[in-house]
Design a protein around this motif. Structure first.
Motif, PDB file in Angstrom:
ATOM      1  N   THR A  36       0.824  -1.195   0.000  1.00 52.51           N
ATOM      2  CA  THR A  36       0.000   0.000   0.000  1.00 52.51           C
ATOM      3  C   THR A  36       0.862   1.250   0.000  1.00 52.51           C
ATOM      4  N   MET A  37       0.366   2.297  -0.636  1.00 47.14           N
ATOM      5  CA  MET A  37       1.086   3.563  -0.650  1.00 47.14           C
ATOM      6  C   MET A  37       0.918   4.329   0.661  1.00 47.14           C
ATOM      7  N   ARG A  38       0.134   3.801   1.574  1.00 48.45           N
ATOM      8  CA  ARG A  38       0.004   4.439   2.883  1.00 48.45           C
ATOM      9  C   ARG A  38       1.339   4.338   3.630  1.00 48.45           C
ATOM     10  N   SER A  39       1.489   5.202   4.619  1.00 50.33           N
ATOM     11  CA  SER A  39       2.667   5.109   5.480  1.00 50.33           C
ATOM     12  C   SER A  39       2.347   4.190   6.660  1.00 50.33           C
ATOM     13  N   PRO A  52      -3.863 -10.310   9.966  1.00 47.62           N
ATOM     14  CA  PRO A  52      -3.912 -11.740  10.294  1.00 47.62           C
ATOM     15  C   PRO A  52      -3.970 -12.658   9.064  1.00 47.62           C
ATOM     16  N   MET A  53      -4.285 -12.095   7.904  1.00 47.92           N
ATOM     17  CA  MET A  53      -4.508 -12.941   6.728  1.00 47.92           C
ATOM     18  C   MET A  53      -3.323 -13.018   5.775  1.00 47.92           C
ATOM     19  N   VAL A  54      -2.490 -11.976   5.734  1.00 42.83           N
ATOM     20  CA  VAL A  54      -1.415 -11.928   4.746  1.00 42.83           C
ATOM     21  C   VAL A  54      -0.067 -12.203   5.400  1.00 42.83           C
ATOM     22  N   ASP A  55       0.919 -12.483   4.567  1.00 45.31           N
ATOM     23  CA  ASP A  55       2.263 -12.772   5.073  1.00 45.31           C
ATOM     24  C   ASP A  55       2.972 -11.523   5.579  1.00 45.31           C
ATOM     25  N   ASP A  56       2.692 -10.394   4.964  1.00 47.55           N
ATOM     26  CA  ASP A  56       3.287  -9.138   5.407  1.00 47.55           C
ATOM     27  C   ASP A  56       2.537  -7.982   4.757  1.00 47.55           C
ATOM     28  N   ILE A  57       2.671  -6.813   5.354  1.00 53.12           N
ATOM     29  CA  ILE A  57       2.121  -5.588   4.783  1.00 53.12           C
ATOM     30  C   ILE A  57       3.295  -4.656   4.525  1.00 53.12           C
ATOM     31  N   ILE A  58       3.400  -4.168   3.304  1.00 50.85           N
ATOM     32  CA  ILE A  58       4.486  -3.287   2.920  1.00 50.85           C
ATOM     33  C   ILE A  58       3.905  -1.891   2.735  1.00 50.85           C
ATOM     34  N   PHE A  59       4.346  -0.952   3.561  1.00 47.21           N
ATOM     35  CA  PHE A  59       3.913   0.439   3.491  1.00 47.21           C
ATOM     36  C   PHE A  59       4.972   1.212   2.709  1.00 47.21           C
ATOM     37  N   THR A  60       4.584   1.851   1.627  1.00 48.91           N
ATOM     38  CA  THR A  60       5.562   2.550   0.791  1.00 48.91           C
ATOM     39  C   THR A  60       5.677   4.037   1.104  1.00 48.91           C
ATOM     40  N   ALA A  61       4.815   4.557   1.948  1.00 43.47           N
ATOM     41  CA  ALA A  61       4.852   5.971   2.347  1.00 43.47           C
ATOM     42  C   ALA A  61       4.851   6.891   1.128  1.00 43.47           C
ATOM     43  N   ARG A  62       3.917   6.627   0.231  1.00 42.69           N
ATOM     44  CA  ARG A  62       3.704   7.437  -0.978  1.00 42.69           C
ATOM     45  C   ARG A  62       4.811   7.301  -2.015  1.00 42.69           C
ATOM     46  N   LYS A  63       5.626   6.283  -1.890  1.00 44.72           N
ATOM     47  CA  LYS A  63       6.665   6.040  -2.890  1.00 44.72           C
ATOM     48  C   LYS A  63       6.206   4.926  -3.822  1.00 44.72           C
ATOM     49  N   ALA A  64       6.902   4.769  -4.930  1.00 48.06           N
ATOM     50  CA  ALA A  64       6.527   3.768  -5.922  1.00 48.06           C
ATOM     51  C   ALA A  64       6.573   2.365  -5.309  1.00 48.06           C
ATOM     52  N   LYS A  65       5.543   1.594  -5.574  1.00 49.66           N
ATOM     53  CA  LYS A  65       5.443   0.245  -5.024  1.00 49.66           C
ATOM     54  C   LYS A  65       6.522  -0.678  -5.578  1.00 49.66           C
ATOM     55  N   LYS A  66       6.844  -0.542  -6.862  1.00 55.39           N
ATOM     56  CA  LYS A  66       7.853  -1.404  -7.474  1.00 55.39           C
ATOM     57  C   LYS A  66       9.193  -1.276  -6.761  1.00 55.39           C
ATOM     58  N   GLU A  67       9.573  -0.063  -6.431  1.00 59.88           N
ATOM     59  CA  GLU A  67      10.839   0.149  -5.735  1.00 59.88           C
ATOM     60  C   GLU A  67      10.791  -0.404  -4.308  1.00 59.88           C
ATOM     61  N   ALA A  68       9.651  -0.304  -3.656  1.00 60.01           N
ATOM     62  CA  ALA A  68       9.508  -0.772  -2.270  1.00 60.01           C
ATOM     63  C   ALA A  68       9.552  -2.295  -2.177  1.00 60.01           C
ATOM     64  N   CYS A  69       9.128  -2.951  -3.243  1.00 60.54           N
ATOM     65  CA  CYS A  69       9.095  -4.413  -3.231  1.00 60.54           C
ATOM     66  C   CYS A  69      10.407  -4.996  -3.696  1.00 60.54           C
TER      67      CYS A  69
END
Length: 69
Positions: A36-39, A52-69
């Motif tokens: 998510t682009m949320r912080s 509880p359902m997913v393996d992890d949550i990745i917060f990108t803090a308004r940055k591009a998701k591709k770079e965060a992953c």
């Protein structure tokens, strides 16, 4: 397989559909991540809904998701 799922306007559009998808994907041995682009500070709703359902949550803090992953 690693599967990423956006939160706003994807998961939130049809929680029932995505909850079923996540359960099926996990049962089949796949990893499911919320990206998510949320912080992190804005993430309580995401953590409560998907934590509880997913393996992890990745917060990108308004940055591009591709770079965060």
């Amino acid at each position: 397989m690693n599967i990423s799922l956006d939160y706003d306007d994807t998961y939130t559009r049809d929680r029932y559909l995505w909850n079923g998808f996540i359960k099926l994907a996990k049962a089949a041995g796949h990893n499911v991540y919320c990206v998510t682009m949320r912080s992190n500070a804005e993430g309580d709703e995401v953590r409560n809904q998907l934590g509880p359902m997913v393996d992890d949550i990745i917060f990108t803090a308004r940055k591009a998701k591709k770079e965060a992953c």
